[in-house]
Design an enzyme around this catalytic site. Structure first.
Site, short mmCIF file in Angstrom:
data_model
loop_
_atom_site.label_atom_id
_atom_site.label_comp_id
_atom_site.label_asym_id
_atom_site.label_seq_id
_atom_site.Cartn_x
_atom_site.Cartn_y
_atom_site.Cartn_z
N ASN A 209 7.46 12.50 2.41
CA ASN A 209 6.64 13.49 3.10
C ASN A 209 7.50 14.64 3.62
OD1 ASN A 209 4.35 11.97 2.66
ND2 ASN A 209 4.45 10.95 4.64
N HIS A 267 6.41 4.23 4.68
CA HIS A 267 5.33 3.66 5.49
C HIS A 267 5.83 2.45 6.28
CE1 HIS A 267 1.93 5.65 2.94
NE2 HIS A 267 2.72 6.52 3.54
N TYR A 276 7.07 6.89 -3.79
CA TYR A 276 7.56 7.75 -2.72
C TYR A 276 9.06 8.06 -2.88
CZ TYR A 276 3.22 7.39 -0.04
OH TYR A 276 1.92 7.49 0.39
#
Length: 797
Positions: A209, A267, A276
């Site tokens: 992210n 996460h 990811y």
């Protein structure tokens, strides 16, 4: 994060797989002195289109045709009427974040086709004007700075702004100043920096992210001509704001990020190298390439962590370019992003990073990727990537100075994410474990609805002769209650992840992991504490040169339901009918055949390998044809599967422990790639002996290798090897010395004492955590406390 962690459109040339070579020193100086932004924006555009390519090259022509087909389809369906409420009828209303998020992604595909030479939309002024008008419509109807976030945050802060800015980069010469300012103002509201979650300002961004947001902030800064914003993007990679606390260029010891043992977690508790992790590698690498040789170049020396991650984290979990599903989390349920697709994306990111990395890294990476590309003929790399990645791949294949690397071999214990990977020249085996530290599965936003048992010891066998075992319709058709390697209560389960948002399940067990000896042999264990059931079991695996030995003990339940341990559930594809032989007797090949094999000693499945059962049955066998649909696994707004039926055949072998078993057990051996004759010979000669299979100790011995391997669930002894507490121990005794490996995968102990069954004269080498008392019955005292389940080693004489 929700949207394009699924990189299908990206690889088709509609997204941001960076391919531009960083310019050499001095080549940008003249242009930058006049305008420091336009050269970098041109580079960003080239990252999307691929720049100058040869349209007559068959591979390029195929990629252009694929891009053109998708773009032309969306162009024909684009609603250009004055009273429209959405750009596409299936993405209505445009005010919904999932709908405008996906709409921007489609506009980026159209803009990419418009800006790429060789498509039916190239330089079409009607398409250009329609794109500009569509951007205004989405701004008015959906994504603007007057709105507040609702629904999935990811569409507001990553999905929509990234696709919007990519589109603006491609249209920048035609984008009115007022429109550009309005769009940048919107992005600035929802993505002011890479450091924080905008809808939760106390939450620091990490991992993929953060990397994605850094690219968004950089593009915003370049389009706005704002040097401080571009610097903010660069500094986001290193987390300058928080003194490196969440830097992408560091090894972490908990939470999200890269670990020194090669693990990657996102996460907080999910093993996510394959999705990811790949996104982080791609986005960080893209930003490094984008800003290279400019006043905003990434100069953080800690970037070497990203370089080291290529071989520590990614290469071990890619088999001929196929990303192992044990590392892909909920992405296994995405029809348009299977293991080959995520593998190809990661290979592209590695080649992208190689362009700016030190030669000592880049040479090895190119050799590795070239080997993957040349070996994977089932789903060729060049068919999976679009125009932006082709030029680099074609140049690599044409470069005779780069020799393709052979398959990686060795044993890898990723203790920090409960994964084990064993690699041999012709095959690989991946083990997906879970614990109170690492989730058994992640589900949510309609994804991974049947992921119940994927972290319960699922065993993935990858064969170089069949790279599609898990990528060819496996997930919508496999019986989700019979995943290879798992021990399950057969109760009916409800769909997971049907509510908004994502969630994870972490079981209560502490033990999950193992030890590695000489980077070649391994042992692993997992205590099974089943979710929603009284089922308990002690499971162990031992990894040798040509075999994997699986033991189970203490299998107990009291719910009145049958309990099964699945040896194999092999995807035979749409019409496969390989011969199954059991104890020299060929079995019927028709779907629907089943049998109870009460005392089977070995089985062989043509094209896959052999299975040996040292303790016999009760074994069950089944051939079946199963039909399912991707929609049954994934109903996500942007990743939902189709309702089209998919049918595949399966060959299944399992132990039936019966209802409410009390201390049941199992023993089986996988012989990947073995012939039927070799399997029968192995069964007769038993080159590996099972020493103990109890709730206290599970152990095997290979006299030929001089190897003794055990997992101790408590203090105990086996064949003269003694441990005073729980732990995993491997000992190899050869003429040239003794090697010992010890770990505490439960992370419950402080020290573990191991007594060996043969004399030791002196210590050749030992980790500083290992103390040795030589003698006739030598003792190793290992300080396992605080080592997070990693292996401690010693070499003795």
């Amino acid at each position: 994060m929700q949207l394009s962690r699924r990189r299908t459109l990206t690889l088709m040339g509609a997204g941001a797989v960076a391919t531009t070579l960083p310019l050499g020193p001095g080549t940008m100086d003249a242009a930058a002195a006049e305008d420091p932004y336009e050269p970098l924006l041109a580079r960003a555009a080239e990252q999307l289109t691929g720049g100058e390519v040869d349209p007559d090259d068959p591979d390029v022509a195929a990629a252009l045709a694929a891009l053109d087909k998708q773009a032309a389809d969306w162009w024909q369906k684009l609603d250009r009427s004055a009273g429209r409420t959405a750009l596409w009828s299936d993405l209505a209303p445009a005010s919904d974040p999932g709908m405008f998020g996906q709409s921007y992604t489609r506009l980026r595909t159209l803009a990419t086709a418009w800006a790429t030479p060789g498509t039916s939309l190239t330089d079409d002024s009607t398409v250009r004007d329609a794109l500009l008008d569509a951007l205004r419509f989405l701004h008015t109807s959906g994504y603007n700075d007057a709105r507040s976030e609702s629904g999935n945050w990811w569409f507001w802060e990553i999905g929509a702004p990234r696709a919007l800015l990519d589109t603006c980069v491609l249209l920048r010469a035609h984008l009115p100043a007022d429109d550009r300012a309005a769009y940048l103002k919107t992005v600035a509201k929802f993505v002011p920096d890479a450091d924080r979650r905008t809808n939760s300002p106390t939450l620091a961004e990490t991992g993929a992210n953060r990397a994605d947001k850094a690219v968004i902030v950089a593009l915003r800064g370049l389009l706005a001509g704002a040097p401080d914003v571009v610097a903010l993007a660069r500094d986001g990679l290193s987390d300058v704001r928080d003194n490196g606390k969440n830097s992408l260029f560091q090894y972490v010891t908990s939470g999200d990020g890269f670990y020194e043992d090669g693990s990657f977690v996102q996460h907080s508790s999910v093993a996510y190298t394959g999705t990811y992790g790949g996104v982080l590698l791609g986005s960080a690498g893209q930003l490094i390439a984008l800003l290279a040789d400019s006043q905003w170049s990434v100069t953080d020396p800690a970037v070497k962590v990203l370089y080291e991650a290529v071989e520590r984290s990614f290469v071990p979990v890619l088999f001929d370019g196929v990303m192992m599903d044990a590392l892909r989390g909920r992405a296994i349920s995405r029809e348009r992003a299977r293991d080959h697709t995520d593998g190809a994306a990661t290979a592209s990111y590695i080649l992208q990073l190689a362009d700016g990395a030190p030669q000592s890294y880049a040479d090895r990476w190119r050799s590795t990727v070239k080997g993957w590309i040349l070996r994977n003929r089932d789903t060729p790399y060049l068919r999976l990537v679009g125009v932006p990645a082709l030029a680099r791949a074609k140049a690599l294949l044409a470069d005779t100075a780069v020799r393709p690397a052979e398959r990686l071999t060795g044993h890898h214990v990723f203790a920090d994410m409960d994964r084990v990977v064993h690699r041999r020249p012709g095959w690989s085996c991946a083990l997906s474990l879970s614990s109170k530290r690492i989730a058994a599965y992640e589900a949510g936003n309609g994804e991974n609805l049947h992921g119940w048992y994927t972290g319960d010891g699922m065993t993935y066998l990858y064969d170089g002769d069949d790279l599609d075992a898990f990528g060819d319709g496996f997930w919508p058709t496999v019986n989700p209650y019979r995943l290879p390697g798992t021990t399950v209560d057969t109760r009916t389960r409800a769909d997971l992840g049907t509510a908004p948002g994502t969630d994870t399940f972490r079981p209560k067990n502490a033990v999950a992991g193992g030890a590695v000896l000489a980077s070649r042999y391994g042992a692993a264990a997992m205590e099974l504490i089943a979710d929603g059931s009284t089922l308990r079991a002690k499971k162990a695996w031992f990894f040798l040169d040509n075999a994997v030995v699986a033991l189970g003990s203490g299998i107990t339940a009291s719910d009145g339901r049958a309990v099964e341990t699945v040896v194999e559930n092999r995807n035979l594809h749409a019409d496969g009918a390989p011969l199954l032989t059991v104890d020299d007797r060929p079995q019927p090949g028709d779907p629907g055949w089943s049998a109870r094999l009460t005392d089977a000693r070995w089985a062989h499945l043509e094209g896959t390998g052999g299975y040996v059962f040292p303790a016999g049955g009760p074994l069950r066998a089944l051939r079946e044809e199963r039909t399912g649909a991707w929609r049954s696994l994934n109903t996500g707004a942007d990743t939902g599967g189709s309702t089209t039926p998919v049918t595949r055949r399966y060959a299944t072998l399992w132990f039936d422990h019966g209802p409410s078993p009390a201390s049941a057990s199992y023993t089986y051996v996988l012989l990947p790639g073995a012939t039927a004759a070799a399997t029968a010979a192995w069964s007769r000669s038993t080159p590996v002996r099972v020493l103990t299979n109890s709730a206290t100790v599970q152990a095997v011995e290979s006299p030929r290798l001089g190897l003794l391997a055990a997992h101790f669930w408590a203090a105990g002894s086996t064949d003269g090897l003694h441990a005073d507490g729980p732990g995993t121990v491997l000992v190899r005794r050869r003429d040239d010395g003794i090697t010992v490996a010890v770990s505490d995968p439960g992370r419950t102990g402080t020290t573990l004492s191991v007594e060996l069954p043969f004399p030791v004269r002196h210590v050749v080498r030992a980790d500083d955590t290992v103390s040795v008392t030589p003698g006739r019955r030598p003792v190793l005292t290992v300080r396992v406390g605080g080592s997070r389940g990693h292996t401690h080693t010693a070499e003795l004489a």
